[in-house]
Scaffold this motif. Sequence first.
Motif, PDB file in Angstrom:
ATOM      1  N   SER A  36      24.936  18.417 -12.116  1.00 17.39           N
ATOM      2  CA  SER A  36      23.625  19.022 -12.351  1.00 17.39           C
ATOM      3  C   SER A  36      22.937  19.279 -11.019  1.00 17.39           C
ATOM      4  CB  SER A  36      22.752  18.083 -13.199  1.00 17.39           C
ATOM      5  OG  SER A  36      22.379  16.941 -12.444  1.00 17.39           O
ATOM      6  N   ALA A  37      21.913  20.108 -11.058  1.00 18.61           N
ATOM      7  CA  ALA A  37      21.126  20.377  -9.854  1.00 18.61           C
ATOM      8  C   ALA A  37      20.519  19.085  -9.321  1.00 18.61           C
ATOM      9  CB  ALA A  37      20.039  21.411 -10.151  1.00 18.61           C
ATOM     10  N   GLU A  38      20.099  18.203 -10.223  1.00 18.65           N
ATOM     11  CA  GLU A  38      19.501  16.923  -9.816  1.00 18.65           C
ATOM     12  C   GLU A  38      20.532  16.035  -9.117  1.00 18.65           C
ATOM     13  OE1 GLU A  38      19.215  18.196 -12.996  1.00 18.65           O
ATOM     14  OE2 GLU A  38      17.151  18.901 -12.754  1.00 18.65           O
ATOM     15  N   GLU A  39      21.758  15.992  -9.638  1.00 19.58           N
ATOM     16  CA  GLU A  39      22.814  15.195  -9.008  1.00 19.58           C
ATOM     17  C   GLU A  39      23.132  15.727  -7.612  1.00 19.58           C
ATOM     18  OE1 GLU A  39      25.959  13.656 -12.216  1.00 19.58           O
ATOM     19  OE2 GLU A  39      25.505  15.805 -12.401  1.00 19.58           O
ATOM     20  N   VAL A  40      23.182  17.030  -7.498  1.00 22.46           N
ATOM     21  CA  VAL A  40      23.489  17.669  -6.217  1.00 22.46           C
ATOM     22  C   VAL A  40      22.381  17.373  -5.200  1.00 22.46           C
ATOM     23  CG1 VAL A  40      23.735  19.911  -5.080  1.00 22.46           C
ATOM     24  CG2 VAL A  40      24.942  19.465  -7.213  1.00 22.46           C
ATOM     25  N   GLU A  41      21.142  17.497  -5.628  1.00 13.52           N
ATOM     26  CA  GLU A  41      20.030  17.223  -4.711  1.00 13.52           C
ATOM     27  C   GLU A  41      20.014  15.754  -4.283  1.00 13.52           C
ATOM     28  OE1 GLU A  41      15.281  18.157  -4.149  1.00 13.52           O
ATOM     29  OE2 GLU A  41      16.153  18.335  -6.160  1.00 13.52           O
ATOM     30  N   ARG A  42      20.267  14.839  -5.214  1.00 14.58           N
ATOM     31  CA  ARG A  42      20.326  13.407  -4.873  1.00 14.58           C
ATOM     32  C   ARG A  42      21.462  13.133  -3.889  1.00 14.58           C
ATOM     33  NH1 ARG A  42      19.354  12.307 -10.316  1.00 14.58           N
ATOM     34  NH2 ARG A  42      21.574  12.008 -10.651  1.00 14.58           N
ATOM     35  N   HIS A  43      22.597  13.768  -4.116  1.00 12.81           N
ATOM     36  CA  HIS A  43      23.748  13.596  -3.222  1.00 12.81           C
ATOM     37  C   HIS A  43      23.388  14.070  -1.819  1.00 12.81           C
ATOM     38  CE1 HIS A  43      27.974  12.763  -2.633  1.00 12.81           C
ATOM     39  NE2 HIS A  43      28.217  13.992  -2.189  1.00 12.81           N
ATOM     40  N   TYR A  44      22.704  15.196  -1.735  1.00  8.71           N
ATOM     41  CA  TYR A  44      22.262  15.735  -0.449  1.00  8.71           C
ATOM     42  C   TYR A  44      21.293  14.774   0.234  1.00  8.71           C
ATOM     43  CZ  TYR A  44      19.986  18.758   2.948  1.00  8.71           C
ATOM     44  OH  TYR A  44      19.456  19.273   4.101  1.00  8.71           O
ATOM     45  N   LEU A  70      30.950  23.106   1.489  1.00  6.94           N
ATOM     46  CA  LEU A  70      31.049  24.552   1.655  1.00  6.94           C
ATOM     47  C   LEU A  70      29.846  25.265   1.048  1.00  6.94           C
ATOM     48  CD1 LEU A  70      34.832  24.983   0.873  1.00  6.94           C
ATOM     49  CD2 LEU A  70      33.729  25.286   3.102  1.00  6.94           C
ATOM     50  N   ALA A  71      29.419  24.821  -0.129  1.00  4.66           N
ATOM     51  CA  ALA A  71      28.273  25.448  -0.794  1.00  4.66           C
ATOM     52  C   ALA A  71      27.010  25.293   0.049  1.00  4.66           C
ATOM     53  CB  ALA A  71      28.075  24.846  -2.188  1.00  4.66           C
ATOM     54  N   LEU A  72      26.821  24.120   0.662  1.00 10.32           N
ATOM     55  CA  LEU A  72      25.643  23.917   1.514  1.00 10.32           C
ATOM     56  C   LEU A  72      25.657  24.863   2.707  1.00 10.32           C
ATOM     57  CD1 LEU A  72      25.176  20.041   1.650  1.00 10.32           C
ATOM     58  CD2 LEU A  72      23.796  21.712   0.405  1.00 10.32           C
ATOM     59  N   ALA A  73      26.846  25.159   3.201  1.00  9.20           N
ATOM     60  CA  ALA A  73      26.961  26.064   4.340  1.00  9.20           C
ATOM     61  C   ALA A  73      26.651  27.500   3.944  1.00  9.20           C
ATOM     62  CB  ALA A  73      28.363  25.967   4.937  1.00  9.20           C
ATOM     63  N   ILE A  74      26.830  27.823   2.680  1.00 12.44           N
ATOM     64  CA  ILE A  74      26.661  29.192   2.198  1.00 12.44           C
ATOM     65  C   ILE A  74      25.265  29.461   1.657  1.00 12.44           C
ATOM     66  CG2 ILE A  74      27.450  30.827   0.438  1.00 12.44           C
ATOM     67  CD1 ILE A  74      30.212  29.394   0.692  1.00 12.44           C
ATOM     68  N   VAL A  75      24.726  28.519   0.891  1.00 10.95           N
ATOM     69  CA  VAL A  75      23.447  28.734   0.209  1.00 10.95           C
ATOM     70  C   VAL A  75      22.293  28.414   1.154  1.00 10.95           C
ATOM     71  CG1 VAL A  75      22.027  28.116  -1.782  1.00 10.95           C
ATOM     72  CG2 VAL A  75      24.521  28.187  -2.012  1.00 10.95           C
ATOM     73  N   TRP A  94      19.621  24.224  -5.363  1.00 11.80           N
ATOM     74  CA  TRP A  94      20.360  23.145  -6.018  1.00 11.80           C
ATOM     75  C   TRP A  94      21.072  23.633  -7.273  1.00 11.80           C
ATOM     76  CZ3 TRP A  94      21.123  20.644  -2.110  1.00 11.80           C
ATOM     77  CH2 TRP A  94      20.116  20.310  -1.205  1.00 11.80           C
ATOM     78  N   ASN A  95      20.460  24.558  -8.005  1.00 14.95           N
ATOM     79  CA  ASN A  95      21.140  25.139  -9.167  1.00 14.95           C
ATOM     80  C   ASN A  95      22.360  25.937  -8.726  1.00 14.95           C
ATOM     81  OD1 ASN A  95      19.430  24.195 -11.244  1.00 14.95           O
ATOM     82  ND2 ASN A  95      17.941  25.771 -10.757  1.00 14.95           N
TER      83      ASN A  95
END
Length: 103
Positions: free
Chosen positions: A45-53, A21-26, A34-35
């Motif tokens: 963390s922003a780093e974890e989110v970016e790696r997941h993406y 949902l956040a990816l669809a919004i931001v 990522w933050n």
Amino acid sequence: MGEFEDVFSGWSWEENKMFELALAIVDEQNPERWNTVAAMIGGKSAEEVERHYETLVEDLQNIESGEMDHRLEEAHLHSLSGDCDQSTYWTDEDQKLLIQLGI
């Protein structure tokens, strides 16, 4: 299923839904993407989110190239056996997550 399951290791179903949902919004062009996404999910963390993406993008490329077709078929058969109760449709839980995000 190996690598297919590894994509979600360390991420709960709820965190993955919030991520989606956040990816669809931001906006992709947002320099704080990522933050912002990490803040919306909480606990990452922003780093974890970016790696997941990046992992999900790589998996998508593998799927589109046909490299993951057999893994998707295995996952589909696994879900048909009754081991998976998550619907591919919009659920009440999805709606609750949107409300949590204030959307």
